[in-house]
Motif scaffolding. Structure first.
Motif, mmCIF file in Angstrom:
data_model
loop_
_atom_site.group_PDB
_atom_site.id
_atom_site.type_symbol
_atom_site.label_atom_id
_atom_site.label_comp_id
_atom_site.label_asym_id
_atom_site.label_seq_id
_atom_site.Cartn_x
_atom_site.Cartn_y
_atom_site.Cartn_z
ATOM 1 N N PRO A 229 39.812 95.026 113.791
ATOM 2 C CA PRO A 229 41.267 95.146 113.596
ATOM 3 C C PRO A 229 41.858 96.376 114.259
ATOM 4 O O PRO A 229 41.199 97.409 114.407
ATOM 5 C CB PRO A 229 41.406 95.222 112.073
ATOM 6 N N VAL A 230 43.139 96.285 114.635
ATOM 7 C CA VAL A 230 43.838 97.403 115.260
ATOM 8 C C VAL A 230 44.004 98.561 114.282
ATOM 9 O O VAL A 230 44.268 99.702 114.695
ATOM 10 C CB VAL A 230 45.211 96.936 115.792
ATOM 11 N N VAL A 231 43.824 98.302 112.987
ATOM 12 C CA VAL A 231 43.920 99.362 111.980
ATOM 13 C C VAL A 231 42.891 100.466 112.243
ATOM 14 O O VAL A 231 43.039 101.596 111.772
ATOM 15 C CB VAL A 231 43.752 98.773 110.565
ATOM 16 N N HIS A 232 41.861 100.166 113.035
ATOM 17 C CA HIS A 232 40.903 101.212 113.394
ATOM 18 C C HIS A 232 41.576 102.393 114.074
ATOM 19 O O HIS A 232 41.015 103.497 114.113
ATOM 20 C CB HIS A 232 39.836 100.640 114.346
ATOM 21 N N THR A 233 42.773 102.188 114.598
ATOM 22 C CA THR A 233 43.512 103.279 115.229
ATOM 23 C C THR A 233 43.668 104.456 114.276
ATOM 24 O O THR A 233 43.698 105.616 114.695
ATOM 25 C CB THR A 233 44.903 102.790 115.682
ATOM 26 N N VAL A 234 43.784 104.176 112.981
ATOM 27 C CA VAL A 234 43.972 105.249 112.013
ATOM 28 C C VAL A 234 42.770 106.184 111.997
ATOM 29 O O VAL A 234 42.904 107.381 111.721
ATOM 30 C CB VAL A 234 44.242 104.676 110.599
ATOM 31 N N ALA A 235 41.581 105.667 112.301
ATOM 32 C CA ALA A 235 40.391 106.519 112.345
ATOM 33 C C ALA A 235 40.477 107.499 113.519
ATOM 34 O O ALA A 235 40.053 108.655 113.419
ATOM 35 C CB ALA A 235 39.135 105.674 112.456
ATOM 36 N N PHE A 236 41.019 107.031 114.638
ATOM 37 C CA PHE A 236 41.214 107.897 115.800
ATOM 38 C C PHE A 236 42.168 109.035 115.451
ATOM 39 O O PHE A 236 41.914 110.204 115.759
ATOM 40 C CB PHE A 236 41.773 107.066 116.959
ATOM 41 N N VAL A 237 43.267 108.684 114.787
ATOM 42 C CA VAL A 237 44.239 109.696 114.372
ATOM 43 C C VAL A 237 43.605 110.654 113.357
ATOM 44 O O VAL A 237 43.811 111.870 113.419
ATOM 45 C CB VAL A 237 45.492 109.032 113.780
ATOM 46 N N GLY A 238 42.834 110.111 112.428
ATOM 47 C CA GLY A 238 42.162 110.960 111.454
ATOM 48 C C GLY A 238 41.192 111.929 112.107
ATOM 49 O O GLY A 238 41.072 113.090 111.684
ATOM 50 N N TYR A 239 40.512 111.449 113.153
ATOM 51 C CA TYR A 239 39.597 112.336 113.888
ATOM 52 C C TYR A 239 40.379 113.468 114.535
ATOM 53 O O TYR A 239 39.952 114.634 114.519
ATOM 54 C CB TYR A 239 38.834 111.544 114.950
ATOM 55 N N GLY A 240 41.545 113.129 115.094
ATOM 56 C CA GLY A 240 42.371 114.164 115.699
ATOM 57 C C GLY A 240 42.865 115.178 114.693
ATOM 58 O O GLY A 240 43.077 116.350 115.021
ATOM 59 N N ALA A 241 43.041 114.746 113.447
ATOM 60 C CA ALA A 241 43.556 115.642 112.409
ATOM 61 C C ALA A 241 42.475 116.532 111.818
ATOM 62 O O ALA A 241 42.699 117.724 111.583
ATOM 63 C CB ALA A 241 44.206 114.822 111.297
#
Length: 341
Positions: A229-241
């Motif tokens: 799912p595209v919701v995996h994008t949130v993990a990328f943002v979380g990694y950046g944070a």
């Protein structure tokens, strides 16, 4: 009696998690092929009804369908095993990409691929927003949404109160990453209606505190290119944070509501699907989702740092008339790599 062992569920749902490129249509097709056609665990009507019910819930519908079908063939434990098997391959891929692309000195070809895919993703997002618009409904959407809000009044008030308190907490504790990251993940997992692309406007403002516009646009593109799912994008943002821990926490919070909705509400899906009140509410939310997605495409243009990205965007818009979005994104990324050679 369970129709399949947990080992079978882990293997089959994991296979879909690895091969599930192309977004929800591909996920639904793979789940239908497995559970209806090849194994005959679920009949066609039940499968379609389950997907319709999942589409009424906030969060990623294809993920919820994966969890529901796993529960249908192997019980509640099977739902957890199947859901995790479906989610983890793409999550691992996104976190690995984040670790490389968000490093202090990412390889030039990685930066080029991200910039090219990010340019193409603007066209993909715009297409997704346009696809949600039904010109036949017009003002009916607004009236239906109002009616839904009236019938679900207490719940709407509760949600608004929750949003207000969470927002207050976010700004009160803005010096700390974690409250804002938790709130972002809750929005993505529990408050997003209208498909995976709705998470873009939900995340963009918060993500700007932790990454550049280009990095966020890359995250959206990588969420499309990787399986699942595209919701995996949130993990990328979380990694950046907050690094790897932030990525894992963000993903866990974002996907938790999908498990809760299915494990608790699965037996009531038929009633949910037939509810006029829920349908009325979502009829009003649909145009809002389309507007939010289309609106999200505009700020993504701010991420463009190279003139050639506009060329990629124009070509992507034309290519989408005939080619699946995932291949358009890959082609945009390859074009970006070519500029680094």
């Amino acid at each position: 009696m369970p129709l399949a062992s947990l080992t079978t569920v882990a293997r089959e749902w994991g296979r879909i998690g690895v091969l599930g490129f192309g977004g929800p249509p591909a996920h639904v097709a793979l789940l239908r092929d497995l559970t209806v056609k090849r194994r005959a665990w679920i009949d066609t009507r039940e499968f379609e009804d389950a997907f319709a019910a999942c589409s009424l819930l906030p969060g990623p519908a294809s993920t919820q369908l994966a969890i529901f079908t796993a529960m249908r063939v192997a019980g509640r434990t099977g739902a957890v095993v199947g859901g995790l098997a479906f989610i983890l391959p793409g999550l691992i891929a996104v976190l690995a990409i984040a670790a490389v692309s968000l490093s202090s000195e990412p390889p030039a070809w990685i930066a080029g691929f991200g910039a090219g895919a990010a340019a193409a993703v603007v066209a993909v997002v715009a297409q997704a927003g346009i696809a949600l618009i039904d010109p036949r409904r017009g003002l009916v959407y607004v009236v239906a949404g109002t009616a839904g809000a009236v019938f679900l009044g207490p719940y709407v008030v509760a949600v608004l109160l929750l949003c207000g308190l969470a927002s207050l907490g976010r700004y009160t504790l803005q010096s700390t990453v974690w409250p804002a990251l938790v709130w972002l993940s809750i929005k993505v997992g529990a408050l997003s209606y209208g498909g995976g692309y709705v998470i873009i406007p939900l995340m963009r403002e918060d993500a700007s505190a932790w990454m550049s516009p280009q990095a966020f646009a890359n995250a959206v593109a990588y969420g499309q290119i990787t399986p699942g799912p595209v919701v995996h994008t949130v993990a990328f943002v979380g990694y950046g944070a907050a690094g790897l821990g932030g990525g894992l926490v963000a993903a866990a919070i974002a996907f938790a509501p999908s498990f809760a909705f299915v494990l608790i509400g699965g037996p009531h899906f038929e009633r949910l699907r037939g509810s006029k009140h829920v349908r009325a509410f979502l009829d009003g939310a649909g145009p809002a989702a389309a507007g939010a997605i289309l609106g999200a495409a505009v700020p993504l243009l701010d991420s463009f740092e190279h003139a050639w990205q506009w060329v990629v965007l124009a070509l992507a818009g034309v290519a989408l008339l005939r080619i699946a979005p995932i291949w358009v994104l890959v082609a945009g990324g390859v074009a970006g790599v070519a500029t680094t050679l």
